[in-house]
Design a protein around this motif. Structure first.
Motif, PDB file in Angstrom:
ATOM      1  N   TRP A  54      27.261  23.993  39.562  1.00 32.67           N
ATOM      2  CA  TRP A  54      26.639  23.066  40.508  1.00 32.67           C
ATOM      3  C   TRP A  54      25.262  22.635  40.022  1.00 32.67           C
ATOM      4  O   TRP A  54      24.888  21.472  40.145  1.00 32.67           O
TER       5      TRP A  54
ATOM      6  N   ARG B  12      25.626  15.451  51.070  1.00 32.50           N
ATOM      7  CA  ARG B  12      26.618  15.978  52.017  1.00 32.50           C
ATOM      8  C   ARG B  12      27.729  14.970  52.271  1.00 32.50           C
ATOM      9  O   ARG B  12      28.904  15.322  52.331  1.00 32.50           O
TER      10      ARG B  12
ATOM     11  N   CYS C 147      30.011  14.777  49.254  1.00 35.46           N
ATOM     12  CA  CYS C 147      30.813  15.989  49.047  1.00 35.46           C
ATOM     13  C   CYS C 147      31.767  16.304  50.195  1.00 35.46           C
ATOM     14  O   CYS C 147      32.646  17.143  50.032  1.00 35.46           O
TER      15      CYS C 147
END
Length: 43
Positions: free
Chosen positions: A11, A35, A38
């Motif tokens: 990540w 956010r 993802c």
């Protein structure tokens, strides 16, 4: 980074790649954008 898991290291590398090697701070806008990107799409 030795205490990070393999997934956590991946990540970090992903974030470095999408930020073009820069080190931008985590603003509210950036966190919300990441956010949304993802999130899995819900039917």
């Amino acid at each position: 980074m030795e205490d990070l898991t393999e997934n956590e290291r991946a990540w970090v590398e992903f974030l470095r790649t999408i930020s073009l090697g820069r080190d931008p701070g985590p603003t509210l806008w950036r966190v919300q954008l990441l956010r949304r990107v993802c999130e899995t799409r819900r039917a």
